[in-house]
Design a protein around this motif. Sequence first.
Motif, short mmCIF file in Angstrom:
data_model
loop_
_atom_site.label_atom_id
_atom_site.label_comp_id
_atom_site.label_asym_id
_atom_site.label_seq_id
_atom_site.Cartn_x
_atom_site.Cartn_y
_atom_site.Cartn_z
N TYR A 154 32.55 24.21 106.87
CA TYR A 154 32.86 23.22 105.84
C TYR A 154 34.38 23.11 105.64
CZ TYR A 154 33.44 21.20 101.17
OH TYR A 154 33.86 20.44 100.11
N ALA A 155 35.06 24.22 105.57
CA ALA A 155 36.52 24.17 105.39
C ALA A 155 37.17 23.39 106.52
CB ALA A 155 37.09 25.59 105.34
N ALA A 156 36.67 23.57 107.74
CA ALA A 156 37.26 22.92 108.90
C ALA A 156 36.92 21.44 109.02
CB ALA A 156 36.85 23.64 110.17
N THR A 157 36.06 20.91 108.12
CA THR A 157 35.83 19.47 108.12
C THR A 157 37.00 18.72 107.50
OG1 THR A 157 34.65 19.48 105.99
CG2 THR A 157 33.32 19.75 108.00
N TYR A 158 37.90 19.44 106.83
CA TYR A 158 39.08 18.80 106.24
C TYR A 158 40.20 18.79 107.27
CZ TYR A 158 36.47 18.81 101.97
OH TYR A 158 35.49 18.56 101.04
N PRO A 159 41.06 17.77 107.22
CA PRO A 159 42.04 17.56 108.29
C PRO A 159 42.90 18.78 108.58
CG PRO A 159 41.98 15.66 106.83
CD PRO A 159 41.13 16.72 106.19
N ASP A 160 42.92 19.15 109.84
CA ASP A 160 43.83 20.18 110.35
C ASP A 160 43.67 21.53 109.68
OD1 ASP A 160 45.04 18.33 112.12
OD2 ASP A 160 46.22 17.53 110.48
N LEU A 161 42.44 21.88 109.31
CA LEU A 161 42.14 23.23 108.83
C LEU A 161 41.22 23.94 109.81
CD1 LEU A 161 41.50 23.30 104.96
CD2 LEU A 161 43.44 24.21 106.25
N GLN A 162 41.40 25.25 109.92
CA GLN A 162 40.53 26.10 110.70
C GLN A 162 39.85 27.11 109.77
OE1 GLN A 162 41.88 27.26 114.74
NE2 GLN A 162 43.94 26.86 113.99
N GLY A 163 38.66 27.56 110.15
CA GLY A 163 37.95 28.56 109.38
C GLY A 163 37.35 29.60 110.31
#
Length: 469
Positions: A336-345
């Motif tokens: 879920y966090a990585a669905t936001y632009p340019d984030l990795q989880g």
Amino acid sequence: MTNNAPRRAVLAAALAAAAATATATTASAPASAADRAAAPNAAPGAAGSAAAADDAPVDYHAWTSYPDWLFGEHRGTVPVPGQRPGLRIARATGTLDYTDPHTGITATWESASWTSPEHTLPQPATELVSSWNAHAPAGTWLQVELLGTYTDGTATPAYVMGRWTAGDGTQDIRRTSVDGQSDGVSSIWTDTFAIDDATAGRLLASYRLRLTLFRQPGSTLTPTVWRLGAMASHIPDRFTVPTSAPSLAAAVELPVPRYSQDIHKGQYPQYDNGGEAWCSPTSSTMVIEYWGRGPSAADMAWVDPSYADPQVDQGARYTYDYQYEGCGNWPFNAAYAATYPDLQGVITRLHSLNDVERLIKAGIPVITSQSFLASELDGAGYSTSGHLMCLIGFTAAGDVVANDPASPTDDAVHHVYSRAQFETIWLRTKRINASGKVSSGTGGVCYLYFPAKPSPAQRRALASVGVTA
């Protein structure tokens, strides 16, 4: 109590198996398992600060780069170059008639797949948790499978580690873990592979991950996967850990937003009975916003406008695991966090608070999983069989500064916890519960969310805990 979800009754079997370790201590499951922070672990994760690496191995390995995606076995998939390399469908090579167990709808999906090269573990493992980062537009989804090899050379089944999509619309399946997977040597407990009896001889020696991408027949849409990895570990049972010596020269505190899960009690009970069980998505929301990301007003238009902090409701809805019936599926939160632009989880385990200090010094907050009695963590004011919170800093004396979502208001989320007490409740793998019985601990599990292009200092900090950015 932060939460009281009875849905983890299935973990009784896993925790009973966990008891058959070298300590020969009989473990019993907590009466109720909380927002997935309660450990479904046969031999949980990371070591205390004084333990040698060989005594408590943790191995996180991932495929993220364009060369990574070139190798392995492609069946209709193709690597995608660019600023954020990934993997996507080039052509469909198979079909699946899938009956969604949560909607009852049967639909045909076309698919392509990629199987990673084999990753041989530096030391055999008793446990593995996979995680992934992907874009999955409406009408697409993905499945991650573990293809393991035991130390005697025999193979595990093709274990489903998750069926995931970003949305929950009419074109989407319901994201789900898969229960009932076991071969008598190992089992899958929601999102965690665990050896049933670590003393029986067979451990996990190596693995491949198979990624299958699905879309509606005739569609040109495709999931794009940027990161696929797994954390494998083998940790001896322990009730206590040595307290690490503080390593920072001065106090540090990151400006992470504060959100309370408790103010959401009663909201949207279809997602794990409402906010009192939302420690995981609430913690995820805090860190996502710390990085300047989050849902738009349009994304949150479904939330009752009278509710404060609708982004927490958003997080609960889109981390919800329909099989587990909770918002605490570890990989689903990272995804879920990585669905936001340019984030990795990433989901991994750390060895001590010194690891956390290096990450926070580099500007990376750490979401941790722990369980404890109120008497074991001064200032918390509650007991929990499993809870997640966000570590945001340290005092000059080395005590932990945490954004603890199990608080009555947003302002009250800020806490300072004793270093020695916190390190024990987070890193231990066994504990005595309120009934006087032995229960499990999560052994250093954490969520790490960070930019797709970290700074050099952030890359070094991540590399120091085994995560290649």
